[in-house]
Write a protein that holds these residues in place. Sequence first.
Motif, PDB file in Angstrom:
ATOM      1  N   ALA A  93      -0.386  -5.354   7.136  1.00  0.00           N
ATOM      2  CA  ALA A  93      -0.855  -4.021   6.732  1.00  0.00           C
ATOM      3  C   ALA A  93      -2.158  -4.111   5.945  1.00  0.00           C
ATOM      4  CB  ALA A  93       0.203  -3.333   5.890  1.00  0.00           C
ATOM      5  N   THR A  94      -2.961  -3.074   6.039  1.00  0.00           N
ATOM      6  CA  THR A  94      -4.167  -2.990   5.230  1.00  0.00           C
ATOM      7  C   THR A  94      -3.776  -3.101   3.760  1.00  0.00           C
ATOM      8  OG1 THR A  94      -4.806  -1.317   6.813  1.00  0.00           O
ATOM      9  CG2 THR A  94      -6.274  -1.652   4.951  1.00  0.00           C
ATOM     10  N   GLY A 153       0.780  -1.237   0.000  1.00  0.00           N
ATOM     11  CA  GLY A 153       0.000   0.000   0.000  1.00  0.00           C
ATOM     12  C   GLY A 153       0.806   1.278   0.000  1.00  0.00           C
ATOM     13  N   MET A 154       2.117   1.193   0.143  1.00  0.00           N
ATOM     14  CA  MET A 154       2.913   2.415   0.222  1.00  0.00           C
ATOM     15  C   MET A 154       4.297   2.151  -0.330  1.00  0.00           C
ATOM     16  SD  MET A 154       4.205   4.217   3.669  1.00  0.00           S
ATOM     17  CE  MET A 154       4.551   5.938   3.892  1.00  0.00           C
ATOM     18  N   TYR A 197       0.281   5.017   5.448  1.00  0.00           N
ATOM     19  CA  TYR A 197       0.303   3.549   5.588  1.00  0.00           C
ATOM     20  C   TYR A 197       0.372   3.234   7.069  1.00  0.00           C
ATOM     21  CZ  TYR A 197       1.608  -1.092   3.646  1.00  0.00           C
ATOM     22  OH  TYR A 197       1.643  -2.393   3.228  1.00  0.00           O
ATOM     23  N   ASP A 198      -0.401   2.238   7.496  1.00  0.00           N
ATOM     24  CA  ASP A 198      -0.397   1.921   8.924  1.00  0.00           C
ATOM     25  C   ASP A 198       0.947   1.368   9.389  1.00  0.00           C
ATOM     26  OD1 ASP A 198      -0.895  -0.256   7.342  1.00  0.00           O
ATOM     27  OD2 ASP A 198      -2.717  -0.899   8.357  1.00  0.00           O
ATOM     28  N   LEU A 199       1.607   0.623   8.491  1.00  0.00           N
ATOM     29  CA  LEU A 199       2.869   0.010   8.887  1.00  0.00           C
ATOM     30  C   LEU A 199       4.018   1.017   8.922  1.00  0.00           C
ATOM     31  CD1 LEU A 199       2.652  -2.950   9.455  1.00  0.00           C
ATOM     32  CD2 LEU A 199       3.932  -3.436   7.410  1.00  0.00           C
ATOM     33  N   ALA A 200       3.760   2.227   8.447  1.00  0.00           N
ATOM     34  CA  ALA A 200       4.818   3.243   8.467  1.00  0.00           C
ATOM     35  C   ALA A 200       4.573   4.277   9.547  1.00  0.00           C
ATOM     36  CB  ALA A 200       4.904   3.922   7.104  1.00  0.00           C
ATOM     37  N   PHE A 210       7.202   3.891   0.149  1.00  0.00           N
ATOM     38  CA  PHE A 210       8.244   4.005   1.177  1.00  0.00           C
ATOM     39  C   PHE A 210       8.339   2.713   1.972  1.00  0.00           C
ATOM     40  CE2 PHE A 210       9.645   4.990   5.449  1.00  0.00           C
ATOM     41  CZ  PHE A 210      10.673   5.902   5.270  1.00  0.00           C
ATOM     42  N   ALA A 211       7.154   2.213   2.385  1.00  0.00           N
ATOM     43  CA  ALA A 211       7.139   1.024   3.227  1.00  0.00           C
ATOM     44  C   ALA A 211       7.544  -0.215   2.449  1.00  0.00           C
ATOM     45  CB  ALA A 211       5.761   0.838   3.843  1.00  0.00           C
ATOM     46  N   SER A 218      11.042  -0.171   3.143  1.00  0.00           N
ATOM     47  CA  SER A 218      11.430  -0.246   4.547  1.00  0.00           C
ATOM     48  C   SER A 218      10.985  -1.549   5.186  1.00  0.00           C
ATOM     49  CB  SER A 218      10.911   0.963   5.326  1.00  0.00           C
ATOM     50  OG  SER A 218       9.515   0.944   5.393  1.00  0.00           O
ATOM     51  N   VAL A 219       9.984  -2.239   4.657  1.00  0.00           N
ATOM     52  CA  VAL A 219       9.634  -3.522   5.275  1.00  0.00           C
ATOM     53  C   VAL A 219      10.079  -4.733   4.467  1.00  0.00           C
ATOM     54  CG1 VAL A 219       7.664  -2.528   6.494  1.00  0.00           C
ATOM     55  CG2 VAL A 219       7.289  -3.761   4.381  1.00  0.00           C
TER      56      VAL A 219
END
Lengths: 488, 573
Positions: A340-341, A168-169, B256-259, A171-172, A175-176
């Motif tokens: 995550a959603t 969903g993102m 984002y929830d994870l961020a 950046f993430a 980072s994940v």
Amino acid sequence: MSHGSLQPPFFVSLATMASWAILFIMGHVRDLWRARYSSTKKGYAPVRQNYEDFYTRRMYYRIHDCWNRPICSAPDAHIQVMERTPVSGQKALTLTGRVKECLNLGSYNYLGFAAADEYCTPRVLDTMSSLGWAMCSSRMDAGTTPVHLELEKMVAEFVGKEAALTFGMGFATNSVILPALVGKGCLIISDSLNHASIVTGARGSGAKVKVFAHNDVEHLEVVLRRAIAEGQPRIHRPWKKILIVVEGIYSMEGEMANLAGIVALKKKYKAYLYLDEAHSIGALGRAGKGACEAQGVSPKDIDVMMGTFTKSFGSCGGYIAADRELIQHLKHWAPGHLYATSLAPPAAQQILSAIRLLRGEDGSDRGARKLAQLRQNSDYFRGRLLDMGCNVLGDWGSPVMPLMIFNPGKIAALSRLCWERGVALVVVGFPATPLQTARARICISAAHTRKDLDKALEVLDEVTDVTLTKYLPRKPLMNGVKMNGLVH
Amino acid sequence: MPHASEMMAVNTLKEICVRAVFLYIVLSCSAEALKPAKEPAEARLPQHVNATFLVRSVTEEVSYLAKQGAAYAAQGVAHVQRVGIIQATRDAWDVFRPGGQLHPQYLLEHKWNFIFEGVLLLVIAYMFLQHSGPKKKADKPLTEREIDELCDDWQPEPLFSHLTEAQKAYEPPVVSSPPGVIMTVNGKKAINMVSTNFLGVAGDPKIQAACRKTVEKYGIGSCGPRGFYGTIDVHLTLEERLAKFMGTEESIIYSYDLATVPSVLPAFANAKDVIVCDESVSYPIQNGCALSRAAIKKFRHNDMADLERTLQAIDREHRRLKKPLNRRFIVVEGIYAQSGHLAPLDEICKLKEKYKYRLVVDESLALGVLGQHGRGACEHWGLRPGDAEVVSASMGNALASVGGFCAGDREIVDHQRLSGLGYCFSASLPPFLATAAVGALDVLESQAAALLPALADNARLLRSRLAEVSGIQVEGGSREAVSPIVHVRLAEQSKGSAEAEAALQQVVSAALRKSGVLLSVNRMSKLDAVKGGPSIRMVVTAAHTEKHILKAVAALDAAVQSLTKPAGRGSHS
């Protein structure tokens, strides 16, 4: 050499350092007078340490009107920017209620998908009717819709890998995912100018990080050889895995990674290659397939291809494309997939439709025209800026072009003068860049018309004259004419 | 390289020598200072100094001194015996006092004084040389050929890990409708016990109409970070509404929830600071803690006595090392994602006041669920807004959108606008998702009085009915009665997480296939430090009716019984 340099000329460098020194000294002088009251409760350390806050207090707040300008339209070629009150101390800026139309040189709207599109938007709205706007669940539980599956198949096919996974993102995604690929006992070799998301991911992974000089393949080889020969620090065991992380287009420099050289090294030394195509996917290559296509490198040689949908596709989120086994591993390891959603279905549909359009699946050549338009616009603009004598970084074909300002005082001057003339310009300074190399970042879009570009060039010409930011000699309309014609 | 104990011995020896030298120098100087004025000493050097002479003289001198020493010692013992200890002490002082026979001055005036001084100088010089550590024998640098060989030898591990067959076979259900109570799963209608659509707002026609308008006006993506023309008026509206709803000065949204938490924690804590967190906090908090590089201390899950012990231990350690005041945080979740437990925030709040900590609460699953107005666990436990300095939450649950936010004082929020990595370096939230969140807030604000009690009743009903099912264990006690997230494990669940996961997946598949009830196995990433093993996670929302819940429990019951007793039935027939 067709482009500018990251190094300021000697006297400019001197002036830049002097500017910083004055800001620094004045900041400390002002701090002496700063009321020593503290809202912090007794027994607590201040939540913002004095030194952390110094830059914000004494430098950022002087010119903070240059950033966070709110808009009330789609981030298309022209935007409606909401006017705010002028800077007054450290007070928050308030909206005046007036709106100003500006030419947008800031948004990452490379292919012009930011605004409503005749092909994509109806499909997006259909998806919204049938699936809603968010799934309230992770992909692993109940957040997977047919649109997600179709999108992942399409992305894998588009970039030329076996499988793909979306998040969903953007950046993430970095980072994940990096922690799910490498961990303790592994080594990440990262370009010195990699994006903050990669730095965050590398830091969170627990792997050791080494940095090589920006885009310097020779230095990369030196780092690789030394790393393999020496093994892990202190315990001297061999590394478990080595992952080289580079970007397709470096977002603050507009330069492309030397993929051919890096792939050769990666093969020679058995390292893995992680390519972040945040800015290059959809923007480079004849079919918009990114850095690999533009440089004639096979995607098979790249182990992990990462990219975002925020830029060229006018949506949000990111993807990882790789071999099937790796994607399967990530499905059970990546927190972004498990917790995550899931990516909002309308956003997924937007990406899907945009890729379909680029592939000509809508039955028209609109996608191809967009890609050609973006290339033409970028090269025309870059050529004209160089002709003017502006110090512009980056490679031909890249829609990202940083215009070097160097001096911190000129950041606000350039931004405000452009704003007064109806051009929305993005300026970047410390801490996003090193102290000496403040710059303006121009992002060209396929949605810009020639008239738009000419207007922007006219304004930039005037403004860079006023602010003395033409660091290169002016040339007689050479590149511009060349770009106007048949080259590229 | 020298062994560690050797190094210690060398260091101790060095220290003794240095002390001896200094003592000697101090004594000599004091003797010199106390010395009464006298005629210049005659030349001390013998006229013919050569090596043999020196060696011989020194040997003679040493043997003489040894003999003298022995004689003195014998004399001393005899003397003590003769005159008694007090008189002997007085006599000893007469000998060792300045001007006495054995005062260090004697050494200074002795004819071989220069040898002592020379030796001492050598010792000092040796120690200076030693100061930079034991001399390493420099290895010859590797030749290019050797490096080539090493590079050829090196074999990396594969980038992926090997999964079990069950993991490889697992395909998540494909959903083709909005996540309401009845949802289309793999083409068939099923009762949804998975989506965290707590208020049932997902798919709401009014919100949908607003989202459509937003898409038509703003497109889908924002095409830029908040700083660079990615701030759209709907973002400002949402931030204002969230702050008003949470009762804080300001709020900041992440895409984002994870961020969210991984950006919030590193913005405030660095290597000098301390974060105390519950041992079963969710992955984003673990990630945020790791990224902040602060000292991380974990306390046993929901164990307040252990929390207090941890805080005391940190306090003691801090005092002992006399460190300057640092920032300290307690990080907990309102409702724990991995267990459905509630954190006892009233007690945590007392402890944080007592030990001067700041409280960070992740309200992801509690927002829109707990409290009179749905503000979350803080409200549920009677904390005022601001008692927890930092409140963050996902917008992907009750607000039925995507993303996260953090609410707090102006100071807390403003700092994140320049230091929150996920805020500065990422594109902002798509405008239509901000509109969706605003729409959900509208519903929450206007219908809290009806929705929240219904949700709590549903949670109680589900939990009480699950308690009656045999062969399962339900997480949570009386405190969790209102928690709408229920983790269920098999009573005899195997310890290995892969087998347990496979067994639970069988239950979940059977429930969907036979009864049309969608459940899910709570799978955990290997990166997640929370222990506890896989479980079945059931989620209840305000929109579920009693019938739905009873049917879901019956489906779970049937699936569990058929899993645990298939062989028994088979053998009888």
